[in-house]
Design a protein around this motif. Structure first.
Motif, PDB file in Angstrom:
ATOM      1  N   TYR A   3      37.264  29.725  52.377  1.00 20.12           N
ATOM      2  CA  TYR A   3      37.037  29.376  50.979  1.00 20.12           C
ATOM      3  C   TYR A   3      35.624  28.856  50.829  1.00 20.12           C
ATOM      4  O   TYR A   3      35.049  28.320  51.764  1.00 20.12           O
ATOM      5  CB  TYR A   3      37.995  28.259  50.525  1.00 20.12           C
ATOM      6  N   SER A  59      45.829  35.740  30.653  1.00 22.76           N
ATOM      7  CA  SER A  59      46.324  36.965  31.271  1.00 22.76           C
ATOM      8  C   SER A  59      45.958  38.128  30.364  1.00 22.76           C
ATOM      9  O   SER A  59      46.215  38.083  29.156  1.00 22.76           O
ATOM     10  CB  SER A  59      47.841  36.888  31.441  1.00 22.76           C
ATOM     11  N   VAL A  88      40.701  35.290  38.325  1.00 19.45           N
ATOM     12  CA  VAL A  88      41.498  34.447  39.211  1.00 19.45           C
ATOM     13  C   VAL A  88      42.366  35.318  40.109  1.00 19.45           C
ATOM     14  O   VAL A  88      42.435  35.103  41.318  1.00 19.45           O
ATOM     15  CB  VAL A  88      42.372  33.469  38.391  1.00 19.45           C
ATOM     16  N   SER A  89      43.027  36.321  39.498  1.00 16.60           N
ATOM     17  CA  SER A  89      43.920  37.172  40.286  1.00 16.60           C
ATOM     18  C   SER A  89      44.033  38.550  39.658  1.00 16.60           C
ATOM     19  O   SER A  89      43.694  38.761  38.486  1.00 16.60           O
ATOM     20  CB  SER A  89      45.303  36.535  40.414  1.00 16.60           C
ATOM     21  N   GLN A  91      46.912  41.914  39.738  1.00 16.24           N
ATOM     22  CA  GLN A  91      48.196  42.440  40.194  1.00 16.24           C
ATOM     23  C   GLN A  91      48.401  43.826  39.631  1.00 16.24           C
ATOM     24  O   GLN A  91      48.197  44.073  38.445  1.00 16.24           O
ATOM     25  CB  GLN A  91      49.344  41.539  39.756  1.00 16.24           C
ATOM     26  N   TYR A  99      48.428  42.695  45.128  1.00 14.43           N
ATOM     27  CA  TYR A  99      48.082  41.408  44.534  1.00 14.43           C
ATOM     28  C   TYR A  99      46.884  40.826  45.280  1.00 14.43           C
ATOM     29  O   TYR A  99      46.845  40.842  46.511  1.00 14.43           O
ATOM     30  CB  TYR A  99      49.267  40.436  44.624  1.00 14.43           C
ATOM     31  N   GLN A 100      45.916  40.327  44.518  1.00  8.61           N
ATOM     32  CA  GLN A 100      44.765  39.632  45.095  1.00  8.61           C
ATOM     33  C   GLN A 100      44.547  38.334  44.340  1.00  8.61           C
ATOM     34  O   GLN A 100      44.672  38.297  43.116  1.00  8.61           O
ATOM     35  CB  GLN A 100      43.486  40.461  44.966  1.00  8.61           C
ATOM     36  N   GLU A 101      44.180  37.299  45.059  1.00 11.20           N
ATOM     37  CA  GLU A 101      43.880  36.007  44.452  1.00 11.20           C
ATOM     38  C   GLU A 101      42.457  35.617  44.848  1.00 11.20           C
ATOM     39  O   GLU A 101      42.146  35.498  46.027  1.00 11.20           O
ATOM     40  CB  GLU A 101      44.871  34.965  44.957  1.00 11.20           C
ATOM     41  N   VAL A 104      41.843  29.892  43.985  1.00 13.57           N
ATOM     42  CA  VAL A 104      43.070  29.203  44.376  1.00 13.57           C
ATOM     43  C   VAL A 104      43.262  28.006  43.450  1.00 13.57           C
ATOM     44  O   VAL A 104      42.382  27.154  43.332  1.00 13.57           O
ATOM     45  CB  VAL A 104      42.999  28.738  45.849  1.00 13.57           C
ATOM     46  N   TYR A 113      37.865  29.103  46.471  1.00 13.33           N
ATOM     47  CA  TYR A 113      37.432  30.419  46.010  1.00 13.33           C
ATOM     48  C   TYR A 113      37.424  31.367  47.191  1.00 13.33           C
ATOM     49  O   TYR A 113      37.198  30.951  48.330  1.00 13.33           O
ATOM     50  CB  TYR A 113      36.008  30.370  45.437  1.00 13.33           C
TER      51      TYR A 113
END
Length: 138
Positions: A3, A59, A88-89, A91, A99-101, A104, A113
């Protein structure tokens, strides 16, 4: 994967993509949502899904139905910090799903990050916002 807490290394959306995000999210308070369907393309769904210690989370998604289930195609969450937007993410449903993030968040606080993922999502989101603007005639 490590991070980075150094905000100076964190990329945000371009000015043009941020302007599209401003149009999509204008006037949405926490829990508010809207659908934009100005064309024959997939509608865009926008929702203010909450607050962090740094700003609101939004979103942005397209959906399709598969076997009666709504599938994300894709759904991205963005953090608005001051006048800038940060992915942030990401999907994507269907197939094996994905899915990716990139940011955090725990208990509404940013705790880290993932710069390589963030860079990839910024690049995708800049193009996606351009497409949404054209397709939805914003």
């Amino acid at each position: 994967m490590g991070y980075s807490r150094k905000e100076k290394t964190v990329k945000s959306l371009s000015k043009k993509a941020s302007a599209v995000m401003d149009t999509l999210t204008e006037g949405l308070n926490v829990g508010d949502a809207r659908k934009i369907d100005n064309s024959g393309f997939m509608p865009v769904y926008i929702e203010n899904i909450g607050l962090t210690d740094r700003g609101p989370l939004f979103s942005i998604a397209h959906y399709y139905k598969q076997n009666g289930d709504l599938m994300k195609d894709p759904d991205m969450v963005f953090l608005k910090m001051n006048t800038k937007y940060y992915p942030v993410s990401f999907q994507q449903d269907g197939g094996a799903g994905f899915y990716q993030e990139a940011v955090v968040i725990k208990q509404n606080r940013i705790t880290g990050y993932r710069p390589p993922i963030l860079d990839e999502l910024v690049s995708f989101a800049n193009g996606w916002m351009r497409n949404i603007k054209e397709q939805q005639e914003l």
